[in-house]
Every structure is written in C-alpha cells, then in structure tokens.
Design an enzyme around this catalytic site. Structure first.
Site, PDB file in Angstrom:
ATOM      1  N   ASP A 217      42.023  31.075  35.043  1.00 47.11           N
ATOM      2  CA  ASP A 217      41.514  31.202  33.690  1.00 47.11           C
ATOM      3  C   ASP A 217      40.850  29.904  33.237  1.00 47.11           C
ATOM      4  O   ASP A 217      41.304  28.805  33.568  1.00 47.11           O
ATOM      5  CB  ASP A 217      42.704  31.537  32.769  1.00 47.11           C
ATOM      6  CG  ASP A 217      42.299  31.870  31.361  1.00 47.11           C
ATOM      7  OD1 ASP A 217      41.548  32.840  31.176  1.00 47.11           O
ATOM      8  OD2 ASP A 217      42.764  31.175  30.433  1.00 47.11           O
ATOM      9  N   HIS A 352      38.882  42.407  31.187  1.00 46.28           N
ATOM     10  CA  HIS A 352      39.747  42.532  30.019  1.00 46.28           C
ATOM     11  C   HIS A 352      39.173  41.883  28.767  1.00 46.28           C
ATOM     12  O   HIS A 352      39.708  42.099  27.672  1.00 46.28           O
ATOM     13  CB  HIS A 352      41.110  41.897  30.332  1.00 46.28           C
ATOM     14  CG  HIS A 352      41.023  40.421  30.540  1.00 46.28           C
ATOM     15  ND1 HIS A 352      40.372  39.863  31.633  1.00 46.28           N
ATOM     16  CD2 HIS A 352      41.461  39.374  29.793  1.00 46.28           C
ATOM     17  CE1 HIS A 352      40.442  38.557  31.543  1.00 46.28           C
ATOM     18  NE2 HIS A 352      41.096  38.227  30.445  1.00 46.28           N
TER      19      HIS A 352
END
Length: 598
Positions: A217, A352
C-alpha cells in the site's frame, strides 16, 4: 520489453510465474460470510477457492485482515501479527495458504506500512512522551503561531480524506502527521530502527508462515520531504492545500524500497506489487520496476483507472467526462512505457478504491448492453501486455450501487469526508456535483457484498443476518449461480479469454502494443506483436459505442496474411466485412490472428 527468453520446448524460460499469472483481489469483508454475522471472513474465502481455481486464478490478493479499529476498512492496522476477529484467526490464514497451495494458487497479503492505527502499541508509546524511545517512529512537529497567538498546524497540507494532515496531541503538545485519517498516523521511515521493526513485524512474520508476497500500500509515500514547508495555495477558499509533491516519490524512496527488497522480499522470493499514486510520468515509474534496480516486481499506475475523477486532492469527486480517445492514449502510454527496458507493467481496471468498470467504462442502460460491454471490457483487459489483476465481481459484471440509494448507504471514510466537506461549504451546486460524482466514482461501489446467487443477501451471508453493507438491488439477475452454467454469460466469457491469454501469452502477456486510429471516438483497435520476434500478430478491435461501427482493415494489418477470428464477444464464428473491414455491432469486440495455434 526487456530480455524475454523463448524455448520451443519449455516456453518462456526463466520468466517468473507472476508475469503471466492472473491475480484476483478479494475484499474479504464483502466476499463470503461463513458464520452469519454479516461480515465476510477467511473461512468464507476458503470455501470459494475452487470457484477461483475454476475461473483461472493463479494468485489471490487478500485485502487487509489484520487487527484494526476499522476506521478505514483495515488500512489502519493496530497489530500486524493478529487477525481481526470477524475475519477469523491466524490458523485460518494457515488453512487458506494450505488449500490454495494444494491447487497451485499463491496468496499475497496487503501490506500497509506508510501508517498504522493510532491504536497500535508503537503509536501509543510514541505519543506517551517526547522522551519515549519510539517517539521518533512517527512524525511529530511543533505548532506554528500567528501574530495573535493562534495555534496552527506545522504546514497547510490537505489530507486524502479532506481536512488537514496534522492532528494536535494535547498530552505532548505537538502535532503528528497523517496523510489519511487522524486515526492513521504516518510512520517515520527516516528512523532505521522503525524500518527494521516493519521488516520483522509486518513482513518476515507472514513470509515465514508461507505467504507468497505482498501488495504494498502507498509504496511511494514513505520518504517525505524533510523541510516541511507550506504547499502553494491552489484553493484560496480552503486553509488546506493539495501537496502530494511533499510526500510522493521523496528523496530517499528508492533507497528505502531497495532496502526492503534486499532485506526481506528477495531472500524469500516474495512477489511484490506496489501502489504507486501521483506518479504520472514513465521516467518516474521505471526506477521502481526495473529488474536491475531490485526494488519492486510491479506497480499499479492509476492514470487509466482514475479517468473521470477530479484532482486527487480537492475536487476528486466532481465527475470529469472524458472521450474514448483519452482512454486509448493513456492505455497506449502505459502499455508501451516498458518497451526496450527491463521493467514490467500491470493490467487492471477495477480495485477496492474505484467504482465498477462496467458502470464507468461500459454501458448499463439495458441488460443486453451490460452483457456486451462487460465482455468487451474483459477482452480489452485480457489482451493487454503485463500481469493481469481482476477484482472480485468483475468477472460477473457487478455494477455500481443504484443511483436511487442515498448517502446513508455510503460507508467509506473517504466518501463521508468529501460529502461532509461539500455540506460544510454551504455551496449547493458543489454538494450536488459531489453527490453526482460519488454516484459514479465512490470506493463504496466496489465494496458491496459479492453476489453468489439469488437467495437472500445474494448468498453472501445467511438469510437472518444483517450484511455490513447493503446488497445490490439487482443481485437476483447478476450473480455467479445464474452465470455459471450459461455458456453465453460474462463469467463464461472471462473463463474463455483468461485461458486464451495464457495459450497465446507470446502475444497478449508479453507482446508489443501498437494503437490504431487513436482519434476514433467509437472503436478502440490495436495490434499485439509476438515478443519473441516471429510474424505472429493479433489485431484487437473493440467497438465501445452503442452504434454499429466499422473497424480497421484487418487484412492490411496482417501484411496480406489471412486473418483468423480467434474470439468474439458475440460468439459468432464468421466475420462480416465491409470493404475488407470488420463490421461490429454495438459493444462488440473481436480478436484476429494470422496463424493457427495447436
């Protein structure tokens, strides 16, 4: 495309498995609930591994499952070595790895190490006193005061979820930095002890258990500029200014990522794919994914998937219409940027953090157009160069939440932040545009429960349960059970094109991309040329409009060789020609090749 070795007996000799693998992202809260609490879990995921194997998935990417207060759906980790109880346990992770590996499927976890939760023990220690040994594991700065003695944050930076990037801590009388929510304080990667703790606590722990790698991330935000100065004022109406140049691709970022690879990823042979935001220039991206640099295997670059959004900070959810030519030109840019290098690229159109592809890039005006456009998007993605990533539900054409749903159905911290900011502005037009944009672009659209069948709650959870997010109104018509036995369904088409992608990997995975007719606003056409230097070639023709359209001269692109229809979204085996050009129905896609492959 770098050095690719072809062996007539062994295929792509020496190439790592992940280059032609199909990755599938699971958002576990919304995938499958096994115990009736309305929240998806690891046992639910395990129960569906055969479905993923049947689809053609090689690697499962599991979004965050670690202990967390869930202020940002697990992207706020409070303990990297525990599993958030509603998802299951560490033993469930072990069982997931075992069941996946039995089927030759690998598993990667989501690694969130730009920041932690404020509930993490590291941060609790850091904020306990200025003398604490972990004080420097986070980024603390003193206040600024104006001539009236009013306290202000250290800089004027705006955060990703609206509002400032700094929060005042009463106990120690300083501000801490958080690029995202105040609940997500940024770690200080300048501190070597902190970095080594990250490698041990968050990476080696899971790799030792058999995890095959990580989706990393916010990978380019670990190195911040150290002068901590104000950003230029680009929004005079706000006290907080867009400032990604202060924290993206910072001065030590390549040093940090190389160290992570050298100390952890490489020794385990772990695959890595980084989230690389705000990096729109190929010469910035190549250093992260050059094989010689020994940093990351792949990254996600977001120019294509972010089409339609406004500025990443500020008016992100003020929808910006775009022509097909822009989508084509960006695809070309990120298909060709690794040509002649030792770098690698990725292919994706959902995740997402973004709304559903068929609602954004396709046509959901009718059932027929929905099916056609979802298949055309599938064909587009499956024929692009690089490693292919799918997101749960993409393979059945899941759509955005209905426009009739109110703002109360939006659960995401980002959606809530931008909506609240629009309300607070008192500007009715801004509020209207924000709601319209959220209806097209919000992260929430990708997070509603997966649609397995037409039973209550779409088979995501038990009939008596209360799903954590509302199930789509159309789940009875869009679900796996309805499509699984239908050879004309979107799901069946995905299975077909994923198999063809591997069968013809020399063209679709490794081949060179050349855009045709870049200004055409209805037809997206391109060629794929064999990476190993033969005369093999494919012409991909996608009609991305509601009208019948004529494609390019396929025979001419084949240099006079006879074109053969490899696959069509319409399933038709013949090709209708007009002056040597294919005539395509609304939202029809075709692939032609100049050879038979046995």
């Amino acid at each position: 495309m770098g050095s690719i070795t072809w062996d007539k007996n062994n295929g792509w000799a020496g190439e790592p498995y992940w280059k032609d693998a199909v990755f599938y992202q699971v958002y576990p809260a919304s995938f499958k609930d096994s115990n009736g609490d309305g929240w998806g879990d690891l046992p639910g995921l395990i129960s569906k591994i055969d479905y993923l194997h049947e689809l053609g998935v090689d690697v499962i990417w599991v979004s965050p499952i670690f202990e967390s207060p869930q202020k940002d759906m697990g992207y706020d980790v409070s303990d990297y070595q525990k599993i958030y109880e509603p998802y299951g346990s560490i033993q469930d992770v072990d069982r997931l790895l075992h069941e996946a590996h039995l089927r030759d499927i690998k598993v990667i976890l989501d690694l969130v190490v730009n920041h932690t939760s404020q509930e993490h023990e590291w941060f609790k220690e850091s904020r306990s006193s200025k003398e604490n040994p972990k004080r420097d594991w986070y980024i603390w700065k003193p206040a600024r005061y104006d001539e009236n003695g009013t306290r202000h944050p250290p800089t004027n930076w705006r955060g990703y979820f609206a509002g400032p990037t700094w929060t005042w801590d009463e106990q120690t009388q300083e501000y801490y930095l958080h690029l995202y929510a105040p609940d997500q304080p940024d770690l200080n990667w300048e501190n070597e002890e902190c970095r080594n703790a990250i490698y041990d606590n968050t990476m080696r722990f899971w790799l030792d258990r058999g995890v095959d790698g990580f989706r990393i991330d916010t990978v380019n935000k670990y190195s911040k500029r150290q002068d901590y100065v104000d950003a230029p004022i680009t929004d005079p109406k706000s006290p907080h200014q867009s400032a990604p140049e202060m924290w993206c691709n910072g001065p030590r970022i390549h040093e940090f990522i190389h160290e992570m690879n050298r100390k952890v990823l490489a020794p385990f042979g772990a695959v890595s794919v980084g989230e690389l935001s705000n990096t729109p220039h190929p010469d910035q991206v190549i250093p992260y994914v050059s094989a010689a640099a020994q940093e990351l295997d792949m990254v996600f670059e977001f120019s294509v998937i972010r089409l339609g959004t406004g500025n990443i900070l500020g008016p992100k959810y003020i929808y910006q219409p775009f022509p097909l030519s822009k989508l084509k030109n960006l695809t070309e840019k990120w298909q060709s940027f690794v040509t002649g290098t030792d770098a690698w690229t990725t292919v994706f159109i959902e995740n997402h953090d973004n709304a559903r592809a068929v609602s954004r890039f396709g046509d959901t005006s009718s059932t027929e157009m929905w099916i056609r456009s979802a298949k055309t998007i599938a064909l587009w993605q499956a024929t692009l160069t690089g490693t292919l990533f799918l997101y749960q539900g993409q393979e059945i054409g899941m759509t955005n939440m209905p426009q009739s749903w109110g703002i109360e159905e939006y659960k995401d911290v980002e959606s809530s932040g931008f909506y609240a900011e629009a309300v607070a502005s008192g500007d009715s037009e801004r509020l209207r545009k924000t709601l319209h944009g959220l209806g097209h672009l919000a992260r929430d659209h990708s997070r509603i429960p997966f649609q397995w069948d037409d039973s209550p709650h779409a088979g995501f959870t038990s009939a008596e349960a209360e799903p954590w997010m509302r199930v789509h109104d159309d789940y009875r018509s869009i679900n796996v059970a309805r499509q699984r036995g239908d050879p004309t369904s979107i799901l069946s088409f995905y299975k077909q094109v994923l198999a063809l992608r591997k069968q013809h990997r020399e063209l679709f995975v490794f081949g060179a991309f050349t855009l045709l007719d870049p200004e055409n606003e209805a037809v997206f056409a391109y060629t794929k040329t064999d990476a190993k230097g033969s005369r093999r070639k494919a012409v991909v023709v996608l009609n991305m409009s509601k009208e019948e359209e004529v494609g390019p001269d396929v025979a001419a692109e084949m240099s006079g060789e006879e074109p053969r229809l490899l696959v069509s979204t319409s399933g038709e085996g013949s090709m209708k020609l007009r002056g040597g050009r294919p005539v395509l129905r609304a939202w029809e896609g075709r692939v032609y090749v100049n050879y038979d492959k046995h």
